[in-house]
Motif scaffolding. Structure first.
Motif, PDB file in Angstrom:
ATOM      1  N   TYR A  45       4.226  -2.578 -12.079  1.00 12.99           N
ATOM      2  CA  TYR A  45       3.012  -2.729 -10.731  1.00 12.99           C
ATOM      3  C   TYR A  45       3.648  -4.191  -9.529  1.00 12.99           C
ATOM      4  O   TYR A  45       3.487  -4.997 -10.375  1.00 12.99           O
ATOM      5  CB  TYR A  45       1.451  -2.395 -10.825  1.00 12.99           C
ATOM      6  N   PHE A  46       3.215  -4.281  -9.384  1.00 11.54           N
ATOM      7  CA  PHE A  46       3.138  -5.631  -7.801  1.00 11.54           C
ATOM      8  C   PHE A  46       2.217  -5.398  -7.076  1.00 11.54           C
ATOM      9  O   PHE A  46       1.837  -4.438  -6.384  1.00 11.54           O
ATOM     10  CB  PHE A  46       4.142  -6.316  -7.561  1.00 11.54           C
ATOM     11  N   PHE A  47       1.271  -6.331  -6.871  1.00 13.48           N
ATOM     12  CA  PHE A  47       0.398  -6.393  -5.619  1.00 13.48           C
ATOM     13  C   PHE A  47       0.395  -8.115  -5.162  1.00 13.48           C
ATOM     14  O   PHE A  47      -0.249  -8.942  -6.516  1.00 13.48           O
ATOM     15  CB  PHE A  47      -0.853  -5.933  -5.575  1.00 13.48           C
ATOM     16  N   GLU A  48      -0.382  -8.716  -3.837  1.00 13.06           N
ATOM     17  CA  GLU A  48      -0.277  -9.515  -3.977  1.00 13.06           C
ATOM     18  C   GLU A  48      -2.814  -9.746  -3.520  1.00 13.06           C
ATOM     19  O   GLU A  48      -2.990  -8.994  -2.955  1.00 13.06           O
ATOM     20  CB  GLU A  48      -0.852 -10.129  -1.710  1.00 13.06           C
ATOM     21  N   ALA A  49      -2.165 -10.797  -5.010  1.00 13.71           N
ATOM     22  CA  ALA A  49      -4.104 -10.728  -5.164  1.00 13.71           C
ATOM     23  C   ALA A  49      -4.708 -12.236  -3.841  1.00 13.71           C
ATOM     24  O   ALA A  49      -5.394 -11.809  -3.987  1.00 13.71           O
ATOM     25  CB  ALA A  49      -3.934 -11.240  -6.361  1.00 13.71           C
ATOM     26  N   PHE A  50      -4.269 -12.742  -3.205  1.00 14.88           N
ATOM     27  CA  PHE A  50      -4.515 -13.557  -2.408  1.00 14.88           C
ATOM     28  C   PHE A  50      -3.107 -13.930  -1.704  1.00 14.88           C
ATOM     29  O   PHE A  50      -2.246 -14.578  -1.801  1.00 14.88           O
ATOM     30  CB  PHE A  50      -5.263 -14.489  -3.230  1.00 14.88           C
ATOM     31  N   ILE A  78     -15.550  -6.484  -0.030  1.00 13.85           N
ATOM     32  CA  ILE A  78     -14.513  -6.031  -1.138  1.00 13.85           C
ATOM     33  C   ILE A  78     -13.406  -5.703  -0.685  1.00 13.85           C
ATOM     34  O   ILE A  78     -13.268  -5.406   0.326  1.00 13.85           O
ATOM     35  CB  ILE A  78     -15.862  -4.564  -1.205  1.00 13.85           C
ATOM     36  N   ILE A  79     -12.372  -6.223  -1.967  1.00 13.18           N
ATOM     37  CA  ILE A  79     -10.995  -6.412  -1.171  1.00 13.18           C
ATOM     38  C   ILE A  79     -10.140  -5.840  -1.786  1.00 13.18           C
ATOM     39  O   ILE A  79     -10.105  -5.576  -3.050  1.00 13.18           O
ATOM     40  CB  ILE A  79     -10.744  -8.139  -0.736  1.00 13.18           C
TER      41      ILE A  79
END
Length: 182
Positions: free
Chosen positions: A25-30, A13-14
């Motif tokens: 929002y912002f996030f790195e998906a990969f 699970i990541i």
């Protein structure tokens, strides 16, 4: 990202680090270097996306032999219950499964290595589900196991009468009759 080992070797699970502010929002998906460091080398070659309504169950699908696929799955809208079943006959967890809720809110991802059957049940009114795969789809090597197989004992949170699935999935084989990985 936080890489969480599950009770089945190779399944993760990541959880991304999400940066929120008044704009959103912002996030790195990969991020491949982090993925490789935590999970190992996997060369994803294709991204897929599906849209489904509440109660749709897709699975338990897998590709046989050298056409097997590793998958990195996530939900970009809605909520699903995602399941991976270990079909590696030499594994200590053969026939066991891992279940995780994936949603647009928790932004979790689920990594499923080769040698597993995979399926998901849509819990929200609608879900958009996306996944990376490391091998091309081969219709001749596609296989399915019944989602309600008693030997797998998967506790889906809906009654069978509420579940919508394809004719192909309803005609899937039992776990006992499935082809396994060696």
């Amino acid at each position: 990202m936080n890489y969480i080992k599950t009770e089945i070797d190779g399944v993760f699970i990541i959880e991304p680090k999400i940066f929120n502010d008044s704009r959103g929002y912002f996030f790195e998906a990969f991020k491949y270097p982090d993925f490789e460091k935590n999970i190992g080398p996997v060369s994803f070659i294709q991204d897929n996306e599906s849209k489904s309504c509440r109660g749709v169950l897709r699975g338990l699908h897998y590709q046989k032999g050298s056409y097997s696929q590793a998958k990195l799955v996530r939900v970009i809208k809605g909520c699903v219950l995602d399941v991976a079943v270990d079909l590696r006959s030499g594994s200590a967890t053969f026939g066991k499964h891992v279940m995780v809720e994936l949603s647009d809110e928790n932004k979790r991802q689920f990594f499923i290595p080769r040698g597993f059957a995979h399926g998901f049940l849509v819990l929200s009114d609608e879900a958009i589900f996306t996944y990376k795969v490391d091998n091309e789809y081969s219709p001749e090597n596609e296989a399915s196991i019944r989602f309600d197989d008693p030997d797998l004992n998967i506790k889906w949170p809906m009654k069978s009468s509420e579940i919508l699935t394809s004719k192909k999935d309803l005609e899937a084989v039992s776990f006992k009759d499935a082809e396994y990985f060696f």
